[in-house]
Each structure stands twice: as C-alpha cells, then as structure tokens.
Design a protein around this motif. Structure first.
Motif, mmCIF file in Angstrom:
data_model
loop_
_atom_site.group_PDB
_atom_site.id
_atom_site.type_symbol
_atom_site.label_atom_id
_atom_site.label_comp_id
_atom_site.label_asym_id
_atom_site.label_seq_id
_atom_site.Cartn_x
_atom_site.Cartn_y
_atom_site.Cartn_z
ATOM 1 N N GLY A 124 12.924 -11.483 -1.728
ATOM 2 C CA GLY A 124 11.536 -11.040 -1.781
ATOM 3 C C GLY A 124 11.115 -10.330 -0.562
ATOM 4 O O GLY A 124 10.463 -9.180 -0.623
ATOM 5 N N TRP A 125 11.614 -10.749 0.738
ATOM 6 C CA TRP A 125 11.385 -10.269 1.993
ATOM 7 C C TRP A 125 12.076 -8.863 2.131
ATOM 8 O O TRP A 125 11.547 -8.038 2.585
ATOM 9 C CB TRP A 125 11.701 -11.219 3.171
ATOM 10 C CG TRP A 125 11.579 -10.542 4.600
ATOM 11 C CD1 TRP A 125 12.330 -9.815 5.331
ATOM 12 C CD2 TRP A 125 10.259 -10.743 5.390
ATOM 13 N NE1 TRP A 125 11.750 -9.716 6.680
ATOM 14 C CE2 TRP A 125 10.524 -10.318 6.511
ATOM 15 C CE3 TRP A 125 9.105 -11.563 5.206
ATOM 16 C CZ2 TRP A 125 9.573 -9.999 7.560
ATOM 17 C CZ3 TRP A 125 8.229 -11.593 5.973
ATOM 18 C CH2 TRP A 125 8.482 -10.719 7.204
ATOM 19 N N ILE A 126 13.169 -8.797 1.810
ATOM 20 C CA ILE A 126 14.061 -7.659 1.875
ATOM 21 C C ILE A 126 13.470 -6.495 0.946
ATOM 22 O O ILE A 126 13.489 -5.287 1.485
ATOM 23 C CB ILE A 126 15.572 -8.013 1.696
ATOM 24 C CG1 ILE A 126 16.219 -8.805 2.618
ATOM 25 C CG2 ILE A 126 16.485 -6.567 1.680
ATOM 26 C CD1 ILE A 126 17.479 -9.347 2.902
ATOM 27 N N LEU A 127 13.505 -6.927 -0.211
ATOM 28 C CA LEU A 127 13.051 -5.865 -1.418
ATOM 29 C C LEU A 127 11.591 -5.660 -1.707
ATOM 30 O O LEU A 127 11.316 -4.449 -2.076
ATOM 31 C CB LEU A 127 13.648 -6.244 -2.743
ATOM 32 C CG LEU A 127 15.253 -6.448 -2.699
ATOM 33 C CD1 LEU A 127 15.818 -7.013 -3.941
ATOM 34 C CD2 LEU A 127 16.166 -5.261 -2.514
ATOM 35 N N GLY A 128 11.014 -6.530 -1.095
ATOM 36 C CA GLY A 128 9.401 -6.474 -1.433
ATOM 37 C C GLY A 128 8.638 -5.864 -0.280
ATOM 38 O O GLY A 128 7.532 -5.083 -0.663
ATOM 39 N N GLY A 129 9.075 -5.964 0.899
ATOM 40 C CA GLY A 129 7.933 -5.718 1.963
ATOM 41 C C GLY A 129 6.791 -6.673 1.921
ATOM 42 O O GLY A 129 5.754 -5.964 2.027
ATOM 43 N N ILE A 131 7.046 -12.189 -5.929
ATOM 44 C CA ILE A 131 8.025 -13.365 -5.806
ATOM 45 C C ILE A 131 7.667 -14.108 -4.705
ATOM 46 O O ILE A 131 7.919 -15.271 -4.640
ATOM 47 C CB ILE A 131 9.266 -12.781 -6.067
ATOM 48 C CG1 ILE A 131 9.270 -12.410 -7.780
ATOM 49 C CG2 ILE A 131 10.237 -13.758 -5.867
ATOM 50 C CD1 ILE A 131 10.622 -11.678 -8.170
ATOM 51 N N PHE A 132 7.778 -13.414 -3.525
ATOM 52 C CA PHE A 132 7.817 -13.831 -2.183
ATOM 53 C C PHE A 132 6.435 -14.593 -1.859
ATOM 54 O O PHE A 132 6.704 -15.796 -1.594
ATOM 55 C CB PHE A 132 7.741 -12.855 -1.104
ATOM 56 C CG PHE A 132 7.775 -13.395 0.329
ATOM 57 C CD1 PHE A 132 8.860 -13.479 1.005
ATOM 58 C CD2 PHE A 132 6.552 -13.518 0.911
ATOM 59 C CE1 PHE A 132 8.916 -13.915 2.420
ATOM 60 C CE2 PHE A 132 6.553 -13.898 2.439
ATOM 61 C CZ PHE A 132 7.894 -14.213 2.935
ATOM 62 N N TRP A 133 5.308 -14.239 -2.054
ATOM 63 C CA TRP A 133 4.102 -14.810 -1.762
ATOM 64 C C TRP A 133 3.877 -16.158 -2.676
ATOM 65 O O TRP A 133 3.461 -17.118 -2.687
ATOM 66 C CB TRP A 133 2.934 -13.900 -1.570
ATOM 67 C CG TRP A 133 2.937 -13.337 -0.648
ATOM 68 C CD1 TRP A 133 2.972 -11.742 -0.411
ATOM 69 C CD2 TRP A 133 2.714 -13.520 0.747
ATOM 70 N NE1 TRP A 133 3.035 -11.357 0.680
ATOM 71 C CE2 TRP A 133 2.911 -12.336 1.581
ATOM 72 C CE3 TRP A 133 2.681 -14.723 1.307
ATOM 73 C CZ2 TRP A 133 2.552 -12.588 2.867
ATOM 74 C CZ3 TRP A 133 2.484 -14.874 2.850
ATOM 75 C CH2 TRP A 133 2.557 -13.710 3.521
ATOM 76 N N ARG A 134 4.194 -16.049 -3.955
ATOM 77 C CA ARG A 134 4.206 -16.820 -5.041
ATOM 78 C C ARG A 134 5.143 -17.857 -4.775
ATOM 79 O O ARG A 134 4.716 -19.161 -4.860
ATOM 80 C CB ARG A 134 4.370 -16.216 -6.673
ATOM 81 C CG ARG A 134 4.368 -17.664 -7.512
ATOM 82 C CD ARG A 134 5.450 -17.324 -8.568
ATOM 83 N NE ARG A 134 6.844 -17.475 -8.063
ATOM 84 C CZ ARG A 134 7.549 -18.573 -7.819
ATOM 85 N NH1 ARG A 134 7.025 -19.709 -8.071
ATOM 86 N NH2 ARG A 134 8.779 -18.253 -6.983
ATOM 87 N N GLY A 135 6.343 -17.759 -4.285
ATOM 88 C CA GLY A 135 7.480 -18.644 -3.865
ATOM 89 C C GLY A 135 6.979 -19.454 -2.781
ATOM 90 O O GLY A 135 7.202 -20.579 -2.626
#
Length: 299
Positions: free
Chosen positions: A199-204, A47-51
């Motif tokens: 995404g940053w907090i939960l995904g690393g 989600i983070f990188w896609r976003g």
C-alpha cells in the motif's frame, strides 16, 4: 494431507449467536463500497489507510478484551494461513470497487455460498442439506438477474477481482470451520499489516487529502467490526450457511450506493436483490424448524 474429521454440529445457542454475528458483519460490510468510492484516493492508498485503522482498532479491542496473550499462544500455521488468505481477498476487494460498480461486486460476492459449500464438502465432507442448496440456487438466480442487466458494461477487470475476493473469503470461512480454535483477531490484524507495505509503495498514501484520511480510518473501524463479527460467527455455523447469510450484503450495498453515491441499480439488480433476500429468509426459517425437531443444523 491428513484426513480431517468433520466438526460436530454447533449447540443451539452457539448456532443462533453465529447467525446474529454473521448478519451484523454483512450489514457492516455492505458499506464498504461507499467508503471506497466516496474518496478520490487510489485503491492502494485506500488499502493502506483502511488497514492502518483496522489494525490499530482491532488490537485495541483485543487488549481491552484481555485476550492478547491467549491469541498469541494459539497463533500458528493455520492462523498465518488465514491472515494471508484474508490479505489476498482484501487486495482484490478494494480495487474491484474502483473498477466496477458496487452492484457488480456484491452480486459476484453472492456466489460465495457455492464456493464455500464446495470447499467444505471437498475438505471435510460437510455436505449441505437439500434446503440450503435450494435456497443457494435461489440466491444464484438473483445474481443471474442482476448480471443480466450488466452485460456489455466493459468492467471485466473489476469483476474478475471481485471473483478472486469471493474465492478467498469462502476459503477463509472454511478455515475457521475446520479449525474453530484458530484465533480470530490477530489474523485480521496481520492481514492488514501485510498490506501496508504494498500500500505504501504502490499507493503513495501520504499524498492523500487529510479529510479523506479521516474517512478511510473510519473505514478501518467498520472493517474491524465486520471482520471480528464474521470470524466469531463463522466458527459457530456451517460454511455454506455463513456464506448464504453474507448475501444480506447483496441488496443493501446497492441501496447505499443509490442513496449516497447516486449509483442507480438497474431493474434487473432490484429484482435479483429481492430474490437473494427471499433466499436468506427461507434458509433461516428452515434452520429454526430443524432446531425444534432436533435435527442437526446444516446436515
């Protein structure tokens, strides 16, 4: 809530453009499961990188088009609502692919015509025509056939996330149908930005392999293209028809999963996907006939 008058039917050329744009978005969206399952990164890193990729590329598109100031001037409460709804749908969409099969996700998504039609009818009195309802039932029958082959799979969590994503995106369609003047690009950019923090907090995401980061940024490009064409198309045609055309994703996504991920669909899924395709083709034949007879589209 203040009563909202039903929108006027779209002009013929605008309607055809809407059909084409939504079809393009469906084809592009059908690759989402491939991008998600082709990497080892967890759902929130995806989600983070896609976003991040989608936000950067969408803003680039908006700046090149010269519409940034215009969208900012029209950005208000409705656009913010659209962004939050889209973010909520995406937050469920990506994990759903990780927790269940591509086929299950897209088949649950294929129920969107009924959800969108119900919301549009409830909020703006946009009653779908009989033929749209019948072709939607045919699409639902296709979903039923496929789900019949998935009973007892133990993938309930992923299926429920896919159901929530379906509800959110149906609401997204209706927002643009009610308020067609709502900006299309900035809400999608904001939806991606909203999800960067969790995404940053939960995904690393910084622990993600470099090659996979490249793949996921590419996913962002795909998502941006699909989102822009979807929102541009959704404002031109009825919500129920938008959702029904989106069902083109249903037979395509399992096909990509089979060819690229060796995720073989069941015979039930193949039969169901064929019914959905028939429903889409019949619905478009119906609308072309309405155009010749001078009947309002979707009414």
């Amino acid at each position: 809530m203040t009563a909202i008058s039903p929108p006027r039917p779209a002009a013929p050329l605008s309607h055809l453009a809407g059909v084409a744009l939504v079809c393009v978005s469906a084809v592009v969206f059908s690759t989402a499961g491939i991008f998600t399952k082709a990497v080892d990164a967890n759902a929130w890193s995806v989600i983070f990188w896609r976003g991040a990729g989608a936000a950067i590329l969408s803003m680039g598109f908006l700046m090149m088009r010269g519409g940034f100031r215009d969208e900012v001037s029209r950005f208000g409460g409705v656009a913010l609502l659209a962004a939050v709804v889209a973010a909520s749908g995406t937050a469920a969409f990506i994990p759903a692919f990780k927790l269940t099969t591509v086929t299950n996700v897209v088949l649950i998504w294929a129920t969107a015509p009924f959800v969108a039609a119900a919301l549009a009818w409830l909020l703006i009195g946009e009653r779908p025509g009989l033929k749209i309802m019948l072709t939607s039932l045919l699409a639902l029958a296709g979903v039923g056939l496929t789900l019949r082959g998935s009973v007892g799979s133990g993938q309930l969590a992923g299926d429920l996330l896919a159901l929530w994503m379906t509800l959110m995106m149906a609401a997204f369609y209706v927002i643009y149908r009610i308020w067609p003047g709502t900006p299309t690009v900035l809400p999608n950019v904001l939806a991606s930005v909203i999800l960067l923090v969790p995404g940053w907090i939960l995904g690393g995401p910084m622990d993600t392999d470099g090659t996979e980061i490249g793949i996921l940024l590419g996913f962002g490009l795909v998502f941006a293209v699909a989102s822009i064409t979807l929102t541009e198309g959704a404002r031109r045609i009825p919500a129920a028809q938008t959702a029904l055309l989106g069902a083109l994703e249903t037979p395509l996504a399992p096909l990509w999963a089979w060819l690229l991920l060796s995720e073989l669909p069941t015979a039930w899924a193949v039969a169901g996907g064929m019914l959905v395709m028939v429903a889409v083709i019949l619905s478009q034949t119906t609308f072309r006939r309405h155009k010749k007879e001078g009947v309002s589209h979707g009414h």
